[in-house]
Design an enzyme around this catalytic site. Sequence first.
Site, PDB file in Angstrom:
ATOM      1  CB  SER A 128      58.225  96.583  24.086  1.00  0.00           C
ATOM      2  OG  SER A 128      57.084  96.989  23.381  1.00  0.00           O
ATOM      3  CG  HIS A 163      54.963  92.882  21.926  1.00  0.00           C
ATOM      4  ND1 HIS A 163      55.366  92.415  23.159  1.00  0.00           N
ATOM      5  CD2 HIS A 163      55.154  94.235  21.933  1.00  0.00           C
ATOM      6  CE1 HIS A 163      55.779  93.442  23.895  1.00  0.00           C
ATOM      7  NE2 HIS A 163      55.680  94.546  23.169  1.00  0.00           N
TER       8      HIS A 163
END
Length: 255
Positions: A128, A163
Amino acid sequence: MSHPHRLALVGGGFSTDEDGLLDDWVLGQARTPRPKVCFLPTASGDAPAYIEKFLAAFRARPDCEPSVLRLFDRKLDDDALRAFVLAQDVVYAGGGNTANLLAVWRVHGVDRLLREAYDQGSLLCGISAGANCWAEASHTDSFGPLTFLPDGLGLLPGSVCPHYDSEPGRRPSYRSAVATGALPAGWALDDGTGALFTDGRLTETVSRVPGAYVYRVTDGGGDVDERVLACRVLSRGTGTGTGAGTDAEAADLRR
């Protein structure tokens, strides 16, 4: 002595998965059979629960020596900090706020130390925000709504979007940013995938689940070109393997 420059973007691992396959894969890229692995939880503000989750996962492994570098309660002086960072075989940056991570690293000079470690052969990786930070730019929710951040360490040319398949709005927002030139061409990762770059080239893509992919996203001249890269599916006992995991030629990011 010249060392290969190695960097891994990870769409999972100890913080989201129970099977440990992506962590196996990461450790398999290290320069030693029992690497020193340092977790940088800066993007989460050194969240205690996040740190404990890392330590629980990696202390249970006989194939590495885990440690944590806390910057919000820093104990090391500049010399000790440099020695500590350069001693690591793997630096694993956690998720959280990309913009805050970059600001804190720069204040403490960690950005410069990571570049030095990278030049000396340490594997840099993260999930991330910890994947975004290595690139020139990234797609982020650091400021609330999804937006583009034309800032990063620049060790990986182009941009990164994590994501890609799991958070609403990620895919169309990133595609739009690349199509309009707000972000340079880059790499998007579904959750559960990993991408390894060696000396500026994509050398492997992997997935812990079938159907999760890594994507090359480029400006198609007013539109966007999204190329799906096939991933080698990891399984127990194969996570440390190497080899081409993409159905396209490895891309030279220096172009």
